[in-house]
Design an enzyme around this catalytic site. Structure first.
Site, mmCIF file in Angstrom:
data_model
loop_
_atom_site.group_PDB
_atom_site.id
_atom_site.type_symbol
_atom_site.label_atom_id
_atom_site.label_comp_id
_atom_site.label_asym_id
_atom_site.label_seq_id
_atom_site.Cartn_x
_atom_site.Cartn_y
_atom_site.Cartn_z
ATOM 1 N N ASP A 281 0.828 -1.011 -0.041
ATOM 2 C CA ASP A 281 -0.216 -0.197 0.110
ATOM 3 C C ASP A 281 0.815 1.091 -0.081
ATOM 4 O O ASP A 281 2.269 1.106 0.286
ATOM 5 C CB ASP A 281 -0.842 -0.127 1.237
ATOM 6 C CG ASP A 281 -2.153 0.836 0.925
ATOM 7 O OD1 ASP A 281 -2.084 1.689 -0.141
ATOM 8 O OD2 ASP A 281 -3.224 0.667 1.624
HETATM 9 C C1 NOJ Z 1 -4.094 3.799 0.003
HETATM 10 C C2 NOJ Z 1 -4.831 3.010 0.052
HETATM 11 O O1 NOJ Z 1 -5.131 2.442 1.313
HETATM 12 C C3 NOJ Z 1 -5.078 2.124 -1.014
HETATM 13 O O2 NOJ Z 1 -6.359 1.224 -1.053
HETATM 14 C C4 NOJ Z 1 -5.260 2.731 -2.246
HETATM 15 O O3 NOJ Z 1 -5.074 1.841 -3.352
HETATM 16 C C5 NOJ Z 1 -3.680 3.444 -2.428
HETATM 17 N N1 NOJ Z 1 -3.666 4.267 -1.104
HETATM 18 C C6 NOJ Z 1 -3.447 4.170 -3.583
HETATM 19 O O4 NOJ Z 1 -4.331 5.375 -3.793
#
Ligand code: NOJ
Length: 754
Positions: A281
């Protein structure tokens, strides 16, 4: 869910190609590390944040990295011409002319916005879900996006957690079906299928069980919860061929998910047989230091890749840049490095990027504006809505018998709220609000009056999406609350019907949008009370992505339609549902609690001391929910006959067939989602009182009876037991219920013998 062998995975056949091996042999360690690096490209928010901000500097930093061949992937580029420009920079900057792969949060649509994921799950209609995500994939692919950071398949049982809106709710079986349907929609039948993109189920694993529902906070999951509840949707997504998995932010049982070798290797690779690539993430690798787990960013990078991460998603400086030195110092196994790079190059090859890295700018707009996509959006919004209450058949409303309809509430005419959170490339102008939809439906038939009623509720703390300049609308300063309320009351008084649209603004739910409370925010309940007090008949349309505390509404308003955030064509869908052009068929993908104190609450609980004595669980509130899991009414009624099993006893590896007659006892054709619940009376572990093991949507003409057949095989009875610390299938007696919700009463039973 069935166990599958790795050979069955939709992408398992594609081994590393000659081209990939040739590249690997020729690449320097720097180039390899570059392939494992994904960077945000903040072209959009830069303008909002101001020229001097760190974010405004960020595009230049990324372009520098592209020119050095230090980037394998970019995220957040949504303009096709910009995409081509950056791709050219990447290819020119890479010693071996390796293109980047573009990822994006394609969560519930790209230009055409579908209902939020929890709403899609409420359709209990895998074909519709596949269709919606395949449209989303087509639009995203048209602008040069190759990979969706979706579906989110995290089980969520605590609605305080804002990200409940992105998943399929509380149930592992429904969650697994919805996960597989989404992967099929995004990816098509193979990786690299035209007009499709990679699916990246997330966040591995257990993220939805955040302590107190607080986003990103630690998760402490028992092994049985992990294997039986939180893992099945991931297993289903992997079996459906998902190319990617995203690791989660939080600590899982004391070890950060992104540095957790047991999770990312033993479970994901060995137990689930996943052979795609793992991305972190955003900033989760660097966060290993924040967790007080890694000593510094270099240690974080080493521990993430060693645990099983293949690619780092980084917001600014990547931790993985330290891998070059770490490899030289022998801190990272070069075979592990090559394995990660091989996975990335393989997927780029499967997508055809080496041969055709650019996108056709001219056709993109044509794809994005395809009317067929809007038709799917309307169908999805209609299929997702859940009719929670409809006393005395208040709904559907009869357009011919009204002169004036009032549409009231702060969410009634807000395009931004209608399409919900986690959308970035939508067209606000084409969004049909609830008020728009009702106006269009009653054009030339009746007058529609619209009143906001109360100030738009706001968050106590700002939303992280304010950075994009994309929060929910705010009232102008000087908004006169007293006259707004009076206007709403007058509007209701003069109408034959009042449709009150209330709930949460879209920036009150999603990532970083957890709440400690489930009440209707702001003065919305006061508004509803005032409108009800006029004596004009009232229907409530709820917009939310979580269950709210609607006890007052459920006592005082005869009809409640949960519309979620219904998307681009949401208002049209809601109007068609309210006026009976079509009927609601959605069913709740979660248990709807009475108040926040009851959460977490779900249907598959086990039983214990004094289960039936009132007041022994809580003395101040019933221990039952307001609405059970699976609940959802329609404009007719169904009666279930007594289910029959084909034979009993059966052997341990045997299956039973359950057959049930369902009669439409109303005077209108209808669709029912028949749900099959199983209960094991005794065994190695205590088993849930009810466990969903099947469902079927069935259309039944008025007055007709249809027969529905389910099979319960050994895999539906198999579970992970903390008593043996292994998977078991018990000899036991089983109860079966079939019905329209988790409160189903039509019952039969069977026996399994050793
Ligand atoms: C953080 C989020 O937790 C995740 O779900 C997302 O895909 C990413 N940011 C990218 O935006």
């Amino acid at each position: 869910m069935t166990e599958s062998t790795p050979q069955e995975h939709a992408h398992a056949s594609a081994g590393p190609s000659e081209r990939v091996e040739r590249l690997l042999a020729a690449m320097s360690v720097e180039e390899k590390v570059g392939q494992l690096t994904q960077l945000f490209y903040f072209g959009g928010p830069a303008s909002v944040a101001g020229a001097d901000s760190e974010i405004a500097q960020q595009p230049r930093m990324v372009e520098g990295a592209l020119a050095r061949g230090a980037v394998g992937s970019l995220l957040f580029v949504t303009d096709p011409a910009e995409n081509n420009r950056l791709q050219q920079l990447a290819i020119d900057g890479s010693a071996h002319r390796i293109p980047v792969i573009f990822g994006f949060d394609v969560i519930h649509g790209f230009r055409t916005i579908f209902p939020v994921p929890i709403a899609l799950a409420a359709s209990w209609n895998p074909d519709l879900i596949t269709q919606a995500q395949s449209v989303a994939a087509r639009e995203a692919r048209a602008v040069g996006i190759h990979w969706a950071f979706a579906p989110m398949v995290d089980i969520a049982r605590d609605p305080r957690w804002g990200r409940i809106v992105e998943g399929a709710g509380e149930d592992p079986y429904l969650g697994a079906v919805v996960a597989a349907a989404q992967v099929r929609g995004f990816q098509g039948d193979h990786i690299g299928a035209p007009d499709h993109i990679l699916a990246g189920p997330k966040h591995f694993a257990g993220y939805g069980a955040a302590l107190g529902g607080r986003d990103y906070d630690e998760v402490d999951l028992s092994d049985q919860e992990f294997w039986n509840t939180y893992l099945p949707p991931f297993r289903a997504a992997v079996e459906a061929g998902a190319a990617n998995i995203m690791s989660a932010y939080m600590d899982l049982n004391g070890v950060p998910a992104t540095g957790n070798a047991w999770l990312l290797t033993d479970v994901l690779r060995d137990a689930l047989g996943f052979d795609g690539f793992v991305v972190t993430d955003a900033n989760a690798a660097k966060d290993l230091e924040t967790h007080h787990f890694a000593a510094d960013p270099a240690d974080a990078a080493v521990r993430a890749i060693t645990a099983g991460v293949d690619m780092e998603m980084a917001i600014f400086e990547p931790a993985f840049a330290h891998l070059v030195d770490a490899v030289a110092a022998g801190r990272v196994d070069t075979a592990r490095l090559d394995e990660a790079v091989r996975r990335i190059l393989t997927v780029k090859e499967q997508l055809g990027l080496f041969d055709d890295p650019f996108v056709d700018v001219d056709t993109a707009e044509q794809v994005l504006t395809d009317p067929a996509h809007r038709a799917v959006a309307r169908a999805a919004a209609e299929g997702a809505a859940v009719l929670l209450r409809n006393d005395n058949g208040v709904l559907p409303l009869h357009a011919e018998s009204v002169n004036t309809v009032a549409v009231i509430g702060p969410l009634a005419d807000s395009a931004r709220d209608t399409i919900g959170p986690w959308v970035f490339a939508y067209d606000g102008d084409e969004t049909v609000t609830i008020a728009d939809g009702i106006r269009a439906r009653l054009q030339g038939i009746a007058e529609v009056t619209v009143a906001q009623g109360v100030p738009r509720p706001t968050r106590t703390f700002p939303s992280m999406f304010d950075m994009w300049g994309d929060g929910s609308p705010k009232d102008p300063s000087g908004f006169d609350a007293d006259s707004a309320l009076q206007h709403a009351v007058d509007t209701a008084t003069q109408a034959d019907f009042a449709i009150v649209v209330i709930g949460e603004q879209q920036d009150m739910i999603g990532e970083s949008a957890s709440r400690s409370d489930l009440s209707l925010p702001g003065d919305q309940l006061r508004l509803l009370e005032a409108v009800v007090a006029t004596g004009t008949p009232v229907v409530v349309v709820l917009m939310s992505g979580r269950p709210l505390d609607i006890r007052w509404v459920a006592e005082h308003v005869p009809a409640i339609l949960q519309a979620w955030y219904p998307g681009t064509r949401g208002g049209e869908a809601v109007a068609r549902l309210l006026f009976g052009d079509t009927a609601p068929t959605g069913k709740l993908p979660f248990t709807w609690p009475r108040n926040v104190g009851q959460v977490p609450m779900h249907h598959a609980v086990t039983r214990s001391h004094a289960p039936n004595d009132q007041g022994r669980r809580y003395w101040d509130v019933a221990s039952t929910p307001l609405y059970p899991f699976g609940h959802g009414l329609t404009y007719t009624h169904f009666e279930y006959g007594t289910p029959r099993v084909d034979h009993s006893p059966i052997p341990l590896d045997g299956a039973v067939t359950v057959t049930v007659d369902i009669t439409n006892v109303g005077d209108r054709d209808g669709t029912e989602t028949a749900q099959l619940y199983l209960h094991q009376r005794f065994g190695t572990s205590s088993r849930p009182l009810r466990q969903l093991v099947g469902f079927q949507r069935v259309q039944i003409a008025a007055g007709a009876t249809e027969t529905v057949t389910f099979t319960i095989g050994a895999e539906a009875r198999r579970y992970w037991s903390a008593a043996t610390r292994d998977w078991v299938t018990d000899a036991s007696q089983f109860d079966v219920w079939v019905g329209g919700s988790a409160d189903a009463t039509a019952h039969t039973e069977f026996t399994v013998e050793r």
